[in-house]
Scaffold this motif. Structure first.
Motif, mmCIF file in Angstrom:
data_model
loop_
_atom_site.group_PDB
_atom_site.id
_atom_site.type_symbol
_atom_site.label_atom_id
_atom_site.label_comp_id
_atom_site.label_asym_id
_atom_site.label_seq_id
_atom_site.Cartn_x
_atom_site.Cartn_y
_atom_site.Cartn_z
ATOM 1 N N SER A 1 39.028 37.700 28.309
ATOM 2 C CA SER A 1 39.853 37.944 27.124
ATOM 3 C C SER A 1 39.590 36.823 26.122
ATOM 4 O O SER A 1 39.045 35.764 26.487
ATOM 5 C CB SER A 1 41.330 37.966 27.507
ATOM 6 N N PRO A 2 39.988 36.986 24.859
ATOM 7 C CA PRO A 2 39.825 35.895 23.884
ATOM 8 C C PRO A 2 40.590 34.636 24.289
ATOM 9 O O PRO A 2 40.251 33.536 23.845
ATOM 10 C CB PRO A 2 40.385 36.493 22.584
ATOM 11 N N GLN A 3 41.595 34.805 25.141
ATOM 12 C CA GLN A 3 42.389 33.658 25.595
ATOM 13 C C GLN A 3 41.777 32.977 26.830
ATOM 14 O O GLN A 3 42.319 32.011 27.344
ATOM 15 C CB GLN A 3 43.817 34.095 25.925
ATOM 16 N N GLY A 4 40.632 33.506 27.312
ATOM 17 C CA GLY A 4 39.950 32.880 28.432
ATOM 18 C C GLY A 4 40.348 33.387 29.801
ATOM 19 O O GLY A 4 40.026 32.753 30.808
ATOM 20 N N ARG A 5 41.017 34.520 29.866
ATOM 21 C CA ARG A 5 41.381 35.110 31.165
ATOM 22 C C ARG A 5 40.211 35.929 31.686
ATOM 23 O O ARG A 5 39.752 36.871 31.033
ATOM 24 C CB ARG A 5 42.609 35.998 31.008
ATOM 25 N N LEU A 6 39.697 35.593 32.866
ATOM 26 C CA LEU A 6 38.611 36.353 33.460
ATOM 27 C C LEU A 6 39.095 37.753 33.842
ATOM 28 O O LEU A 6 40.185 37.910 34.395
ATOM 29 C CB LEU A 6 38.066 35.642 34.699
ATOM 30 N N LEU A 7 38.253 38.763 33.539
ATOM 31 C CA LEU A 7 38.636 40.149 33.762
ATOM 32 C C LEU A 7 37.501 40.906 34.448
ATOM 33 O O LEU A 7 36.317 40.700 34.138
ATOM 34 C CB LEU A 7 38.985 40.829 32.432
ATOM 35 N N ASN A 8 37.873 41.777 35.359
ATOM 36 C CA ASN A 8 36.927 42.631 36.073
ATOM 37 C C ASN A 8 36.774 43.937 35.293
ATOM 38 O O ASN A 8 37.766 44.603 34.999
ATOM 39 C CB ASN A 8 37.463 42.900 37.487
ATOM 40 N N VAL A 9 35.547 44.301 34.949
ATOM 41 C CA VAL A 9 35.298 45.453 34.083
ATOM 42 C C VAL A 9 34.518 46.516 34.854
ATOM 43 O O VAL A 9 33.598 46.192 35.614
ATOM 44 C CB VAL A 9 34.504 45.023 32.829
ATOM 45 N N PRO B 1 44.384 41.492 41.269
ATOM 46 C CA PRO B 1 45.254 40.348 40.994
ATOM 47 C C PRO B 1 44.442 39.168 40.472
ATOM 48 O O PRO B 1 43.282 38.972 40.858
ATOM 49 C CB PRO B 1 45.858 40.020 42.367
ATOM 50 N N ASP B 2 45.037 38.375 39.602
ATOM 51 C CA ASP B 2 44.318 37.231 39.029
ATOM 52 C C ASP B 2 43.828 36.267 40.109
ATOM 53 O O ASP B 2 42.754 35.674 39.962
ATOM 54 C CB ASP B 2 45.210 36.486 38.028
ATOM 55 N N ASP B 3 44.601 36.138 41.206
ATOM 56 C CA ASP B 3 44.177 35.193 42.231
ATOM 57 C C ASP B 3 43.016 35.725 43.080
ATOM 58 O O ASP B 3 42.456 34.997 43.902
ATOM 59 C CB ASP B 3 45.350 34.747 43.119
ATOM 60 N N HIS B 4 42.618 36.995 42.863
ATOM 61 C CA HIS B 4 41.416 37.519 43.508
ATOM 62 C C HIS B 4 40.169 37.291 42.648
ATOM 63 O O HIS B 4 39.041 37.405 43.152
ATOM 64 C CB HIS B 4 41.548 39.027 43.757
ATOM 65 N N MET B 5 40.363 37.005 41.359
ATOM 66 C CA MET B 5 39.234 36.930 40.433
ATOM 67 C C MET B 5 38.195 35.868 40.790
ATOM 68 O O MET B 5 36.995 36.103 40.596
ATOM 69 C CB MET B 5 39.725 36.731 38.997
ATOM 70 N N PRO B 6 38.571 34.692 41.314
ATOM 71 C CA PRO B 6 37.515 33.740 41.690
ATOM 72 C C PRO B 6 36.534 34.327 42.703
ATOM 73 O O PRO B 6 35.322 34.074 42.632
ATOM 74 C CB PRO B 6 38.295 32.565 42.287
ATOM 75 N N ALA C 1 31.342 37.037 43.681
ATOM 76 C CA ALA C 1 30.542 38.120 44.258
ATOM 77 C C ALA C 1 29.671 38.800 43.209
ATOM 78 O O ALA C 1 28.476 39.058 43.445
ATOM 79 C CB ALA C 1 31.458 39.147 44.920
ATOM 80 N N LEU C 2 30.240 39.098 42.039
ATOM 81 C CA LEU C 2 29.515 39.853 41.015
ATOM 82 C C LEU C 2 28.604 38.966 40.165
ATOM 83 O O LEU C 2 27.403 39.201 40.061
ATOM 84 C CB LEU C 2 30.494 40.608 40.110
ATOM 85 N N ALA C 3 29.204 37.948 39.528
ATOM 86 C CA ALA C 3 28.427 37.085 38.638
ATOM 87 C C ALA C 3 27.561 36.108 39.417
ATOM 88 O O ALA C 3 26.587 35.568 38.885
ATOM 89 C CB ALA C 3 29.369 36.316 37.706
ATOM 90 N N GLY C 4 27.899 35.889 40.696
ATOM 91 C CA GLY C 4 27.134 34.985 41.537
ATOM 92 C C GLY C 4 26.173 35.717 42.443
ATOM 93 O O GLY C 4 25.019 35.944 42.105
ATOM 94 N N ALA C 5 26.647 36.120 43.621
ATOM 95 C CA ALA C 5 25.770 36.673 44.659
ATOM 96 C C ALA C 5 25.004 37.915 44.201
ATOM 97 O O ALA C 5 23.769 37.981 44.339
ATOM 98 C CB ALA C 5 26.593 36.990 45.906
ATOM 99 N N ALA C 6 25.698 38.917 43.664
ATOM 100 C CA ALA C 6 25.028 40.159 43.257
ATOM 101 C C ALA C 6 24.026 39.888 42.141
ATOM 102 O O ALA C 6 22.880 40.362 42.167
ATOM 103 C CB ALA C 6 26.057 41.201 42.817
ATOM 104 N N ASN C 7 24.445 39.112 41.154
ATOM 105 C CA ASN C 7 23.582 38.829 40.005
ATOM 106 C C ASN C 7 22.316 38.101 40.435
ATOM 107 O O ASN C 7 21.199 38.449 40.019
ATOM 108 C CB ASN C 7 24.369 38.018 38.973
ATOM 109 N N LYS C 8 22.473 37.083 41.261
ATOM 110 C CA LYS C 8 21.304 36.290 41.658
ATOM 111 C C LYS C 8 20.389 37.051 42.609
ATOM 112 O O LYS C 8 19.179 36.839 42.613
ATOM 113 C CB LYS C 8 21.736 34.967 42.280
#
Length: 268
Positions: A150-158, A68-73, A78-85
């Motif tokens: 997305s090109p419209q700026g929607r964050l997506l989990n890949v 769900p979009d409201d889970h994306m933050p 978790a992914l782009a922050g904690a795991a990445n760092k």
């Protein structure tokens, strides 16, 4: 000398094994002396732990996690922050200079939503390679999380396997899918050196390649067909040079370079 980049995909379970992280980045350090390297990562276990601590339910449709979009933050954190760092810090500890990135940075990869029923799950495609090539030219190690936009700026989990395939496609690089297994094993638990679409089907029909390994092998085969070159499934504890020299791990071969019948490398 082969100077094409090496794209290494690691799963989130690596974050729970400090010794394996150290071995991996020391191996990357050795390889980086002669070839550019990129790391692409997921972080499923970290996401699961965070979602559970927040009391957020996680469901799947056809084996694919609904986001769900409201889970994306939280997933993004978790992914782009904690795991990445965490991975970047482990790289620094071995003397490798990392740069933490996501798929959307530099417009490297463009994503579109898979289908409405899956929520913010993205399908990635190559976009602009200039930024990433410029980063690699600095001699640093890009560490890329599987968060896209997305090109419209929607964050997506890949899916991280798909993310790594697209990065390898963007750079015309070699792809290594590394996890906590040595490769694909046959019925006698011996390592299978090479697999093609036909031999994968045969092993699956015989009940040798099943469950999670079947998912991994299918993703590797799709990657091999997309990249038109062999994809490696191997352990993140192995030396990368040994994997590339075919001393360990399993090669998944696309049809165009599948071994001819009777060749020494034939798996039949």
């Amino acid at each position: 000398m082969n100077r094409s980049p090496i794209v290494i995909k690691v799963g989130g379970a690596l974050l729970d094994d400090a010794a394996a992280m150290t071995r991996l980045f020391l191996s990357i350090k050795d390889v980086k002396a002669t070839r550019p390297v990129v790391v692409v990562h997921g972080g499923g276990p970290l996401v699961e732990t965070l979602m559970a601590s927040l009391g957020l339910q996680s469901t799947k449709i056809d084996g694919l996690r609904v986001t769900p979009d409201d889970h994306m933050p939280y997933i993004c954190g978790a992914l782009a922050g904690a795991a990445n760092k965490q991975l970047c810090a482990a790289a620094l500890a071995t003397g490798v200079t990392p740069v933490g990135l996501s798929l959307l940075d530099g417009n490297m990869v463009v994503c579109e939503p898979l289908a409405e029923k899956y929520g913010a799950v993205g399908v990635p495609a190559t976009a602009e390679s200039t930024f990433l090539k410029n980063v690699l030219a600095q001699g640093v190690l890009p560490v890329i999380s599987s968060i896209g936009s997305s090109p419209q700026g929607r964050l997506l989990n890949v899916n991280a396997d798909q993310a790594a395939t697209v990065i390898a496609e963007l750079l015309d690089g070699e792809l290594l899918l590394l996890s906590n297994v040595d490769g694909v094993l046959d019925a006698n638990k011996a390592l299978i050196v090479e697999l093609t679409a036909n031999s994968i089907k045969q092993y699956a029909d015989d009940g040798v390649i099943t469950d999670g390994m079947k998912v991994k092998v299918d993703a590797a085969l799709q990657s091999a067909e997309t990249l038109k070159r062999a994809v490696f499934i191997a352990s993140w504890s192995a030396d990368i040079a040994d994997i590339l020299n075919k001393n360990t791990g399993t090669q998944i071969l696309p049809e165009k370079i599948a071994p001819r019948e009777g060749d020494a490398g034939d798996t039949e």
